[in-house]
Design a protein around this motif. Structure first.
Motif, PDB file in Angstrom:
ATOM      1  N   ALA B  21     -28.307  10.417 -22.813  1.00 53.19           N
ATOM      2  CA  ALA B  21     -28.242   9.006 -23.109  1.00 53.19           C
ATOM      3  C   ALA B  21     -27.243   8.162 -22.165  1.00 53.19           C
ATOM      4  O   ALA B  21     -26.758   6.906 -22.467  1.00 53.19           O
ATOM      5  CB  ALA B  21     -27.605   8.708 -24.623  1.00 53.19           C
ATOM      6  N   ALA B  22     -27.038   8.532 -21.073  1.00 58.67           N
ATOM      7  CA  ALA B  22     -26.432   7.849 -20.033  1.00 58.67           C
ATOM      8  C   ALA B  22     -27.229   6.737 -19.249  1.00 58.67           C
ATOM      9  O   ALA B  22     -28.371   6.740 -19.181  1.00 58.67           O
ATOM     10  CB  ALA B  22     -25.941   8.654 -18.728  1.00 58.67           C
ATOM     11  N   CYS B  23     -26.651   5.591 -18.975  1.00 53.88           N
ATOM     12  CA  CYS B  23     -26.998   4.681 -18.104  1.00 53.88           C
ATOM     13  C   CYS B  23     -27.432   5.233 -16.756  1.00 53.88           C
ATOM     14  O   CYS B  23     -27.121   6.125 -16.186  1.00 53.88           O
ATOM     15  CB  CYS B  23     -25.782   3.639 -17.841  1.00 53.88           C
ATOM     16  N   PRO B  24     -28.681   4.563 -16.160  1.00 52.62           N
ATOM     17  CA  PRO B  24     -29.037   4.962 -14.998  1.00 52.62           C
ATOM     18  C   PRO B  24     -27.787   4.916 -13.787  1.00 52.62           C
ATOM     19  O   PRO B  24     -27.110   3.815 -13.845  1.00 52.62           O
ATOM     20  CB  PRO B  24     -30.108   3.699 -14.458  1.00 52.62           C
ATOM     21  N   GLY B  25     -27.993   5.965 -13.041  1.00 57.21           N
ATOM     22  CA  GLY B  25     -26.889   6.030 -12.211  1.00 57.21           C
ATOM     23  C   GLY B  25     -25.493   6.394 -12.492  1.00 57.21           C
ATOM     24  O   GLY B  25     -24.720   6.489 -11.783  1.00 57.21           O
ATOM     25  N   CYS B  26     -25.257   7.053 -13.895  1.00 61.73           N
ATOM     26  CA  CYS B  26     -24.163   7.306 -14.240  1.00 61.73           C
ATOM     27  C   CYS B  26     -23.667   8.781 -13.787  1.00 61.73           C
ATOM     28  O   CYS B  26     -24.381   9.636 -13.250  1.00 61.73           O
ATOM     29  CB  CYS B  26     -24.482   7.475 -15.719  1.00 61.73           C
ATOM     30  N   PRO B  27     -22.417   8.658 -13.446  1.00 58.01           N
ATOM     31  CA  PRO B  27     -21.673   9.645 -12.824  1.00 58.01           C
ATOM     32  C   PRO B  27     -21.475  10.846 -13.709  1.00 58.01           C
ATOM     33  O   PRO B  27     -21.242  12.080 -13.206  1.00 58.01           O
ATOM     34  CB  PRO B  27     -20.498   9.140 -12.194  1.00 58.01           C
ATOM     35  N   ILE B  28     -21.645  10.621 -14.875  1.00 56.50           N
ATOM     36  CA  ILE B  28     -21.025  11.853 -16.000  1.00 56.50           C
ATOM     37  C   ILE B  28     -22.256  12.958 -15.732  1.00 56.50           C
ATOM     38  O   ILE B  28     -21.991  13.946 -15.684  1.00 56.50           O
ATOM     39  CB  ILE B  28     -21.349  11.224 -17.450  1.00 56.50           C
ATOM     40  N   ILE B  54     -21.385   9.592 -26.179  1.00 57.17           N
ATOM     41  CA  ILE B  54     -22.730   8.851 -26.210  1.00 57.17           C
ATOM     42  C   ILE B  54     -23.761   9.497 -25.445  1.00 57.17           C
ATOM     43  O   ILE B  54     -25.033  10.059 -26.045  1.00 57.17           O
ATOM     44  CB  ILE B  54     -22.681   7.570 -25.799  1.00 57.17           C
ATOM     45  N   VAL B  55     -23.407  10.033 -24.227  1.00 54.74           N
ATOM     46  CA  VAL B  55     -24.352  10.804 -23.220  1.00 54.74           C
ATOM     47  C   VAL B  55     -24.909  11.979 -23.772  1.00 54.74           C
ATOM     48  O   VAL B  55     -25.933  12.199 -23.665  1.00 54.74           O
ATOM     49  CB  VAL B  55     -23.480  11.032 -21.758  1.00 54.74           C
ATOM     50  N   ALA B  56     -23.828  12.579 -24.518  1.00 56.71           N
ATOM     51  CA  ALA B  56     -24.418  14.037 -25.281  1.00 56.71           C
ATOM     52  C   ALA B  56     -25.574  13.892 -26.240  1.00 56.71           C
ATOM     53  O   ALA B  56     -26.436  14.875 -26.564  1.00 56.71           O
ATOM     54  CB  ALA B  56     -23.194  14.529 -26.023  1.00 56.71           C
ATOM     55  N   ASP B 130     -13.078  10.276 -13.830  1.00 61.65           N
ATOM     56  CA  ASP B 130     -12.275   9.111 -13.778  1.00 61.65           C
ATOM     57  C   ASP B 130     -13.329   7.927 -13.385  1.00 61.65           C
ATOM     58  O   ASP B 130     -13.509   7.775 -12.220  1.00 61.65           O
ATOM     59  CB  ASP B 130     -11.288   9.330 -12.795  1.00 61.65           C
ATOM     60  N   ASN B 131     -13.557   7.135 -14.235  1.00 61.91           N
ATOM     61  CA  ASN B 131     -14.310   5.895 -13.810  1.00 61.91           C
ATOM     62  C   ASN B 131     -13.620   4.743 -14.001  1.00 61.91           C
ATOM     63  O   ASN B 131     -14.001   3.366 -13.892  1.00 61.91           O
ATOM     64  CB  ASN B 131     -15.589   5.966 -14.903  1.00 61.91           C
ATOM     65  N   GLU B 132     -12.285   4.896 -14.022  1.00 61.80           N
ATOM     66  CA  GLU B 132     -11.406   3.832 -13.762  1.00 61.80           C
ATOM     67  C   GLU B 132     -11.297   2.911 -14.656  1.00 61.80           C
ATOM     68  O   GLU B 132     -11.003   1.732 -14.004  1.00 61.80           O
ATOM     69  CB  GLU B 132     -11.503   3.406 -12.170  1.00 61.80           C
ATOM     70  N   PRO B 209     -17.693   6.960  -9.848  1.00 59.09           N
ATOM     71  CA  PRO B 209     -17.962   5.484  -9.903  1.00 59.09           C
ATOM     72  C   PRO B 209     -19.062   5.127 -11.102  1.00 59.09           C
ATOM     73  O   PRO B 209     -20.261   6.011 -11.085  1.00 59.09           O
ATOM     74  CB  PRO B 209     -18.567   5.331  -8.511  1.00 59.09           C
ATOM     75  N   CYS B 210     -18.844   4.396 -11.632  1.00 61.36           N
ATOM     76  CA  CYS B 210     -19.544   3.880 -12.795  1.00 61.36           C
ATOM     77  C   CYS B 210     -20.183   2.440 -12.331  1.00 61.36           C
ATOM     78  O   CYS B 210     -19.587   1.552 -12.448  1.00 61.36           O
ATOM     79  CB  CYS B 210     -18.835   3.581 -13.976  1.00 61.36           C
ATOM     80  N   PRO B 211     -21.586   2.539 -12.377  1.00 58.16           N
ATOM     81  CA  PRO B 211     -22.354   1.274 -11.927  1.00 58.16           C
ATOM     82  C   PRO B 211     -22.025   0.079 -12.707  1.00 58.16           C
ATOM     83  O   PRO B 211     -22.039  -0.982 -12.361  1.00 58.16           O
ATOM     84  CB  PRO B 211     -23.931   1.731 -11.807  1.00 58.16           C
ATOM     85  N   VAL B 212     -22.221   0.584 -14.067  1.00 55.89           N
ATOM     86  CA  VAL B 212     -21.946  -0.578 -14.864  1.00 55.89           C
ATOM     87  C   VAL B 212     -20.814  -1.389 -15.097  1.00 55.89           C
ATOM     88  O   VAL B 212     -20.593  -2.559 -15.081  1.00 55.89           O
ATOM     89  CB  VAL B 212     -22.217  -0.004 -16.715  1.00 55.89           C
ATOM     90  N   GLY B 213     -19.502  -0.508 -15.128  1.00 55.55           N
ATOM     91  CA  GLY B 213     -18.108  -1.006 -15.114  1.00 55.55           C
ATOM     92  C   GLY B 213     -17.648  -1.659 -13.885  1.00 55.55           C
ATOM     93  O   GLY B 213     -16.951  -2.421 -13.689  1.00 55.55           O
TER      94      GLY B 213
HETATM   95  S1  SF4 Z   1     -20.738   2.892 -18.718  1.00 55.55           S
HETATM   96 FE1  SF4 Z   1     -20.623   4.211 -16.821  1.00 55.55          FE
HETATM   97  S2  SF4 Z   1     -19.755   5.997 -17.167  1.00 55.55           S
HETATM   98 FE2  SF4 Z   1     -20.471   4.915 -19.012  1.00 55.55          FE
HETATM   99  S3  SF4 Z   1     -22.450   6.054 -19.422  1.00 55.55           S
HETATM  100 FE3  SF4 Z   1     -22.697   4.028 -18.201  1.00 55.55          FE
HETATM  101  S4  SF4 Z   1     -22.732   4.486 -16.337  1.00 55.55           S
HETATM  102 FE4  SF4 Z   1     -21.992   6.445 -17.220  1.00 55.55          FE
END
Ligand code: SF4
Ligand SMILES: Cc1ncc(C[n+]2csc(CCOP(=O)(O)OP(=O)(O)O)c2C)c(N)n1
Ligand SMILES: [Mg+2]
Lengths: 402, 300
Positions: B21-28, B54-56, B130-132, B209-213
Motif C-alpha cells: 500500500a505504498a505511495c508511488p515512488g515510495c522508498p520503503i 500501512i505499506v504492509a 529515514d524519510n526525515e 527520500p519520500c516524494p510525498v513529504g
Molecule cells: S508518505 Fe512517503 S514514506 Fe510514506 S508511504 Fe508515502 S511515499 Fe512512502
C-alpha cells in the motif's frame, strides 16, 4: 528420596512467593525493571537463574515500557514469560498493556499495588492495578503469600487456555504482603509440571517457516470483531478460572472458591466486600460482629477482570445490605469496586442497602477496629432507614483539610 | 528470465510482494526489498508505528513474505530483544531479528529502547529508514528533519539541524554502524549482508527520500537519493568495531571539490523552496562540519 507430593514449607514474603511461582511455572523469559516495592521479586528470580535453579533468560531492560515490549516479543515467539511491576511502572507500560492484550498473548505479571505520585508514596493502594481494567488483561488479586504463589500458577493455566489467550496480572499489596513473610507451602517441581505443562505451540507464533503478520491495520469493518473475540475470551475465562481452581485443589489440596471467596456469607444478612491484604482484618471484624449476633459475612473479590458477575449476584441477591470498603477512588465518582458492584446489582434487578467507603489510601492502615467502625456506622444508618450510605472517605483528618 | 539492472546481482526470491500500500515512488518498498533479499527471508521483522505499518497492507493480508510483529511506536527495539531471547531459549539461531523503523520511531520516541538494546548487546539488525519527518501522521518535523525543511509543524522551515543518530550509535560501541541510501542498493545490500554475519546490535541508517513529504515528483526518488550522496548532504560509511570507512560514491567525496553543490539536491524538493541564501549557507556549513567530523573519524 523426594516424591512428587513433597512440599517444602518456607517462610516467604509475597514477593518471594511470586518468584518461586515463576520458577515453578518454568518461565523462560523474564523481563522487568525495578520499582519499589516490586524489586525483590526480580532480585530473587535473578538469584535463581544465577544459581542455575531456573533455566530462564532475564532481559534487564531500560524501562517498563520496554519490559512489556520484550514480554510481547518473547510471548509472540512462543515463550512463557513473566514480569512484575508496581505503580508508576504499571502506568509507564500502559500502552504496552493494551498491546499485550490485543495481541492475545498469555503473559503473566505480578503487580505489587502501590499509590501513585505526586506526592511520592510507596505504600499500598489499588489505583494502579485498577486503572488498566478496560485493557483486556485478566486481573487477579491475592491476599496471602500462599495465594500469590498458587494464583500465579493458576494464572498461566488460565491465560494459556485456547479459549482465553489473554494476559493476566496478579496483584498483592505493597509491604502488607510484599514484604511480610509467612509460611508458604512450596510444591515440588514435579507436581507443578503435571498441573502446568509447557506452553503449547500455536499456528500464530512468529516463525520464518510459516510467516504470519501480527497486528496489521484493520479497517472498521473488522476491528469490532477483534474486540468481540477478546470479550469472548474474558467471558470464557470465568468458567475456566473455576475449573482451574478445582483442578488445583485436587492436586495441591488448596482451593480458593474461584472468582470470589466467601466467608460466613451463606446465611448472612449483610455482606462486606474487600480486595486484597486487609481482608484478614475484615474477616476478624466479621467474626466479632457475628459474636454480637450480627449476621454478616465477607465477600473477598479475587478476580476483578473478568468481573465475577454471577458470583457477586448469587452472593448478594439475598442480602439486606452490602458494604464495600476499598483502597481506591475513581476521581470524580466513587470507589471502583463500589461502582462495579452497584452496576452489576442494578443490571440484575437487585437493590440491597448499599454503603461505600474509601479507606487506606497511600498505605494508611485499615485495622479490625476500623472495619468495625465502618460496619457499625453502616448498620446504624441502614437501621435508621438510610438505604444509601456514602461514599465516605473513612478516617480523613478533617482538621488538616483547608 | 533474468531481471534488469542491479537486481540480477541479488537473489531472485521476492519478500516484498506486489499489492503493498505504498505511495508511488515510495522508498520503503525499495529499501525493504533489498534488506530482505540480503537476509534471504530468514528474518522476523518488528515494525513500530510508521508508514510501513500501512505499506504492509491491511488485515487479513500482508505484503511481506516474512513474519512481522507490528508494535507500538516507542517499543521496536525492546520487542526485538524479547523475540531474540525467546528464539535463543528455543535454540533457534539461524533467524535474524530485524527492526524496520522510521526516523521518528528511531531518533525520537524510540531512541531509549534502541539505546537499551544496543547497550545490552542484543543480536539485532536495526534499520532506520529515514524519510526525515513523521510521514504517517502527515509530514510533521522529527529530530531527523534537516535545517530549513518545510514540514506541517515547521511551516517557515525547521530551525534546528538533523540529529546525528549514527554517531550516537557509534558511541554505544556496537559492532556495526552504517549509513546507506535507497539510491545505492548494492551498497545497502552488502551492508545488510555484513551486518547479518556479526553478533550484537547492528545499526543501519537508511536515507529514504519520500516524494510525498519532500514534495518532489514520484519518479525522482532515486535521483534525489543519489543527489543527497553526491552533494555530500548524506554520507555513506560504515563503522566496523569503531573503525570508520567511507563506502560507495562517498569514498571519493572527502575532497570538497568533488562534491556537487547542495543546491542541486535542494532544488528538486519543494520542502526547501523557501530557503534564503543565508539558509543555504547555514546548511552548507553544517554539511561541511559533518565532513570534518568524518575526516576526524577516519583518522582515528
Ligand atoms: S508518505 Fe512517503 S514514506 Fe510514506 S508511504 Fe508515502 S511515499 Fe512512502
Ligand atoms: C505513542 C504514539 N504517539 C504517536 C503516534 C502517532 N504516530 C504514528 S506513526 C507516527 C510518525 C512516524 O514517523 P516515522 O517514524 O518517521 O515513520 P514514517 O511515518 O515517516 O515512515 C506518529 C507520530 C503513535 N502511533 N504512538
Ligand atoms: Mg519518517
Amino acid at each position: 528420596m523426594t516424591s512428587r507430593m513433597d512440599v517444602k514449607k518456607l517462610v516467604l514474603t509475597s514477593n518471594y512467593a511470586a518468584a518461586y511461582a515463576a520458577k515453578l511455572a518454568r518461565a523462560e523469559i523474564i523481563s522487568a525493571y525495578p520499582i519499589t516495592p516490586q524489586t525483590t521479586v526480580v532480585e530473587k528470580l535473578a538469584e535463581f537463574i544465577e544459581r542455575g535453579e531456573l533455566k530462564a533468560k532475564m532481559i534487564r531492560v531500560e524501562s517498563e515500557h520496554s519490559a512489556m515490549a520484550a514480554c510481547i516479543g518473547a510471548s509472540a515467539t512462543g515463550a512463557r514469560v513473566f514480569t512484575a511491576t508496581s505503580s508508576h511502572g504499571l502506568l509507564y507500560m500502559y500502552e504496552m498493556l493494551w498491546w499485550a492484550a490485543g495481541a492475545r498473548l498469555p503473559i503473566v505479571m505480578g503487580v505489587v499495588t502501590r499509590a501513585i505520585a505526586p506526592p511520592w508514596n510507596i505504600w499500598t493502594e489499588h489505583a494502579d492495578i485498577l486503572s488498566p481494567r478496560d485493557s483486556g488483561w485478566l486481573i487477579f488479586f491475592a491476599e496471602s503469600a500462599q495465594e500469590v504463589l498458587d494464583m500465579i500458577l493458576q494464572a498461566y493455566k488460565v491465560a494459556e487456555n485456547e479459549q482465553v489467550l489473554l494476559p493476566v496480572m496478579v496483584g498483592w499489596d505493597a509491604f502488607i504482603s510484599s514484604h511480610t513473610a509467612e509460611p508458604v507451602d512450596v510444591p515440588s517441581q514435579e507436581i507443578v509440571d503435571e498441573f502446568l505443562p509447557p506452553r503449547k505451540s500455536a499456528a500464530f507464533l512468529l516463525d520464518v517457516k510459516d510467516p504470519v503478520s501480527h497486528g496489521n491495520l484493520v479497517f472498521p469493518d473488522f476491528y469490532m470483531e477483534f474486540r468481540y473475540l477478546m470479550q469472548r475470551g474474558m467471558e470464557s475465562a470465568r468458567d475456566i478460572i473455576r475449573k482451574v481452581d478445582e483442578e488445583f485443589g485436587k492436586i495441591f489440596g488448596r482451593r480458593y472458591g474461584g472468582l470470589i471467596e466467601k466467608y460466613r456469607c451463606d446465611d448472612a444478612e449483610y455482606a462486606l466486600i474487600t480486595l486484597g491484604g486487609s481482608s484478614g482484618d475484615a474477616r476478624e471484624a466479621v467474626d466479632k460482629l457475628r459474636e454480637n449476633g450480627v449476621k454478616i459475612g465477607l465477600c473477598r473479590i479475587r478476580v476483578i477482570r473478568p468481573f465475577p458477575v454471577q458470583d457477586v449476584v448469587e452472593c448478594l441477591s439475598n442480602k439486606e445490605g452490602v458494604i464495600v470498603v476499598e483502597r481506591d477512588i475513581s476521581m470524580g465518582l466513587c470507589g471502583v469496586l463500589a461502582t462495579e458492584i452497584a452496576s452489576v446489582l442494578f443490571m440484575n434487578g437487585i437493590q440491597p442497602k448499599f454503603a461505600s467507603f474509601i479507606a487506606g489510601l497511600g498505605g494508611r492502615e485499615v485495622s479490625v477496629e476500623d472495619f468495625l467502625k465502618m460496619l457499625d456506622f453502616s448498620l446504624k444508618e441502614f437501621q435508621r432507614g438510610n438505604k444509601r450510605v456514602g461514599p465516605h472517605w473513612y478516617g480523613v483528618k478533617e482538621e488538616v483539610i483547608p | 528470465m533474468s531481471k534488469p539492472g542491479v537486481l540480477r546481482l541479488f537473489p531472485e526470491e521476492e519478500y516484498v510482494l506486489p499489492g503493498h500500500a505504498a505511495c508511488p515512488g515510495c522508498p520503503i518498498g525499495i529499501g525493504l526489498r533489498y534488506v530482505l533479499k540480503a537476509l534471504e527471508g530468514k528474518a522476523i521483522v518488528v515494525i513500530p508505528a510508521c508508514c510501513t505499518s500501512i505499506v504492509a497492507g491491511p488485515f487479513p493480508r500482508s505484503a511481506f513474505k516474512v513474519p512481522v510483529l507490528h508494535i507500538a511506536f516507542a517499543a521496536a527495539a525492546a520487542t526485538a530483544s524479547g523475540i531474540l531471547e525467546a528464539l535463543e531459549a528455543k535454540g533457534i539461531t539461524d533467524v535474524h531479528v530485524v527492526v524496520w523503523a522510521g526516523d521518528g520511531g528511531t531518533v525520537d520516541i524510540g531512541i531509549q529502547a534502541l539505546s537499551g538494546a544496543a547497550e545490552r548487546g542484543h543480536n539485532i539488525i536495526y534499520i532506520c529508514y529515514d524519510n526525515e519527518a513523521y510521514m504517517n501522521t502527515g509530514i510533521q518535523r522529527s529530530g531527523a528533519t534537516p535545517y530549513g525543511a518545510w514540514t506541517t509543524t515547521t511551516v517557515t522551515g525547521k530551525r534546528e539541524h538533523k540529529k546525528d543518530v549514527p554517531a550516537i550509535m557509534v558511541a554505544h560501541r556496537i559492532p556495526y554502524v552504517a549509513t546507506a541510501s535507497v539510491g545505492f542498493p548494492v551498497d545497502l545490500y552488502n551492508k545488510v549482508k555484513k551486518a547479518s554475519m556479526m553478533k550484537g546490535l547492528k545499526y543501519i541508517h537508511l536515507h529514504a527520500p519520500c516524494p510525498v513529504g519532500w514534495r518532489f515528483p514520484s519518479e525522482k526518488t532515486i535521483e534525489v537519493a543519489r543527489l543527497a550522496v553526491e552533494t555530500g548532504m548524506w554520507v555513506l560509511y560504515e563503522v566496523v568495531y569503531g573503525k570508520f570507512k567511507l563506502t560507495g560514491p562517498s569514498a571519493r567525496l572527502l575532497d570538497k571539490k568533488q562534491r556537487k553543490p547542495i543546491g542541486e539536491y535542494l532544488r528538486l524538493q519543494e520542502r526547501f523552496r523557501k530557503l534564503s541564501e543565508q539558509d543555504v549557507k547555514e546548511l552548507q556549513d553544517f554539511v561541511d562540519s559533518q565532513w570534518e567530523y568524518i575526516t576526524k573519524m577516519l583518522e582515528r
